[in-house]
Every structure is written in structure tokens, then in C-alpha cells.
Design a protein around this motif. Structure first.
Motif, PDB file in Angstrom:
ATOM      1  N   ASP A 113       0.816  -1.213   0.000  1.00 42.74           N
ATOM      2  CA  ASP A 113       0.000   0.000   0.000  1.00 42.74           C
ATOM      3  C   ASP A 113       0.848   1.261   0.000  1.00 42.74           C
ATOM      4  OD1 ASP A 113      -2.371  -1.470   0.093  1.00 42.74           O
ATOM      5  OD2 ASP A 113      -2.271  -1.596   2.285  1.00 42.74           O
ATOM      6  N   GLU A 114       1.885   1.258   0.820  1.00 40.38           N
ATOM      7  CA  GLU A 114       2.715   2.446   0.963  1.00 40.38           C
ATOM      8  C   GLU A 114       4.169   2.031   1.102  1.00 40.38           C
ATOM      9  OE1 GLU A 114       0.860   3.977   4.482  1.00 40.38           O
ATOM     10  OE2 GLU A 114      -0.226   5.479   3.332  1.00 40.38           O
ATOM     11  N   ILE A 115       5.043   2.918   0.672  1.00 40.82           N
ATOM     12  CA  ILE A 115       6.477   2.695   0.832  1.00 40.82           C
ATOM     13  C   ILE A 115       7.012   3.847   1.660  1.00 40.82           C
ATOM     14  CG2 ILE A 115       8.699   2.583  -0.339  1.00 40.82           C
ATOM     15  CD1 ILE A 115       7.227   1.318  -2.692  1.00 40.82           C
ATOM     16  N   LEU A 116       7.735   3.522   2.690  1.00 40.93           N
ATOM     17  CA  LEU A 116       8.310   4.529   3.567  1.00 40.93           C
ATOM     18  C   LEU A 116       9.782   4.683   3.231  1.00 40.93           C
ATOM     19  CD1 LEU A 116       8.136   6.391   6.020  1.00 40.93           C
ATOM     20  CD2 LEU A 116       8.513   4.393   7.459  1.00 40.93           C
ATOM     21  N   LEU A 117      10.162   5.850   2.751  1.00 42.18           N
ATOM     22  CA  LEU A 117      11.558   6.135   2.454  1.00 42.18           C
ATOM     23  C   LEU A 117      12.196   6.755   3.681  1.00 42.18           C
ATOM     24  CD1 LEU A 117      11.274   7.697  -1.116  1.00 42.18           C
ATOM     25  CD2 LEU A 117      11.851   5.364  -0.506  1.00 42.18           C
ATOM     26  N   VAL A 118      13.386   6.297   4.019  1.00 43.51           N
ATOM     27  CA  VAL A 118      14.083   6.789   5.196  1.00 43.51           C
ATOM     28  C   VAL A 118      15.454   7.287   4.782  1.00 43.51           C
ATOM     29  CG1 VAL A 118      14.985   6.156   7.466  1.00 43.51           C
ATOM     30  CG2 VAL A 118      12.870   5.132   6.649  1.00 43.51           C
ATOM     31  N   GLY A 119      15.854   8.405   5.330  1.00 39.21           N
ATOM     32  CA  GLY A 119      17.165   8.974   5.041  1.00 39.21           C
ATOM     33  C   GLY A 119      17.010  10.331   4.376  1.00 39.21           C
TER      34      GLY A 119
END
Length: 191
Positions: A113-119
Motif C-alpha cells: 500500500d505504501e512505501i516509507l523512504l528513510v534517510g
């Protein structure tokens, strides 16, 4: 969720571009001078941040080095298009890693459903655009990547503290058991 921790690689690409340009113009490789190199990395970080919200940025490093006791300045302009061309390979490799993780999980992209980008590099518009294109979903934009990095560091710290406390508790249990059964402590080495 996957972590785009390629910030230093992206900075390095920009540093190499600046150093190569200066080398062509002045015949001096700024990467060989630690102080000049540090200034290039600082300028690369600033340029990366500025290019997240503008179409170009000016890089101006006065007195970046001297040649025959004559101060030299680095003055350049980096467009968003050139920046994206410089970092495209890094982003592609990161997306390939995400695809590999997705494949390993046994899930299909349509099931996400969703992609969480970190950084910090997840703020780069090209990263968000390529992520959407490769996965077909929108990323979560309401989460500040810097806060997540701090949170992950905190989680790592807390888990190390918990492990340390558990280790101490096990040691105390062993010592208490020995006192109860033997009336005098027997040396115990856990490691």
C-alpha cells in the motif's frame, strides 16, 4: 520500508564532479588536499539540499586552494538535470535492492500500500519519482526522514541497553543460585 543511506555516495558524486571540473580548468586535483576536499563535501551537501527545491544551485568556494601562491576559487553552477544524471546509478541500485527485498518477501508490488523512504536522500525529488515509477505507489511524505533516522538510532540504543540489563540479570541469577546451593561463590565466566 527501505533505507536510502546513500547520502555519502551522492555527496561523493557531486564532489567528484566539482573536483573534475576544477582539475580540467586549473590542473589541480582538489581531492588530494584534505582541507579542500572537506570544503567540497560541505558544498556538495549544501548543493544536494538546495537542488531538492530548486532547478539549479551556485557553488562558490573562494580560496579553495592556491597555485603558485595565487588563491584559486571554485565557482560553478549545478543544474538539477545534471545532478540527477550524476546520481541516477546510485538510485537505480537502491531501487534494485528494494525490488530484491520485495521478491525475497514473497509479496507482489500490487500488495504494497505504501512505501516509507528513510534517510535525508529520500527528499531528493528524483528518488521519490523513481520510487513511484518502479513500485506504482506513493511514498509517505508526512514522516520526516531525519526524525526516523534518530528514532532508529534510539531503538538500536535501547535494544543494546535491554540486552545489557538482561545479561546482568542472568549473571545475578547465576550468582544467587550459586550462593544458595554452594554457600560460597564459584567464579562464572559467561563469555
Amino acid at each position: 520500508m527501505y533505507n536510502l543511506q546513500n547520502s555519502s555516495l551522492i555527496d561523493e558524486k557531486v564532489v567528484d564532479w566539482m573536483a573534475d571540473t576544477f582539475l580540467e580548468e586549473e590542473g589541480v586535483d582538489l581531492r588530494k588536499d584534505p582541507m579542500s576536499l572537506q570544503r567540497l563535501y560541505e558544498a556538495a551537501e549544501k548543493a544536494k539540499i538546495e537542488l531538492s527545491s530548486s532547478s539549479s544551485t551556485d557553488i562558490n568556494l573562494p580560496y579553495v586552494t592556491s597555485i603558485d601562491n595565487v588563491p584559486k576559487h571554485l565557482v560553478n553552477s549545478l543544474s538539477k538535470a545534471n545532478f540527477e544524471r550524476l546520481i541516477d546509478g546510485i538510485i537505480e541500485k537502491t531501487i534494485d535492492k528494494a525490488k530484491s527485498a520485495l521478491k525475497s518477501s514473497g509479496l507482489k508490488a500490487s500488495e504494497i500500500d505504501e512505501i516509507l523512504l528513510v534517510g535525508g536522500s529520500s527528499r531528493i525529488p528524483l528518488v521519490q519519482e523513481k520510487d513511484k515509477y518502479s513500485h506504482g505507489t506513493w511514498t509517505i511524505r508526512s514522516v520526516d526522514p531525519s526524525i526516523l533516522n534518530v528514532l532508529f538510532d534510539l531503538i538500536g540504543f535501547v535494544s543494546r541497553v535491554i540486552f545489557g540489563l538482561a545479561f546482568a540479570a542472568i549473571y545475578l541469577l547465576i550468582m544467587t543460585w550459586q550462593l544458595h546451593h554452594y554457600k560460597k561463590p564459584v567464579p562464572v565466566t559467561l563469555l
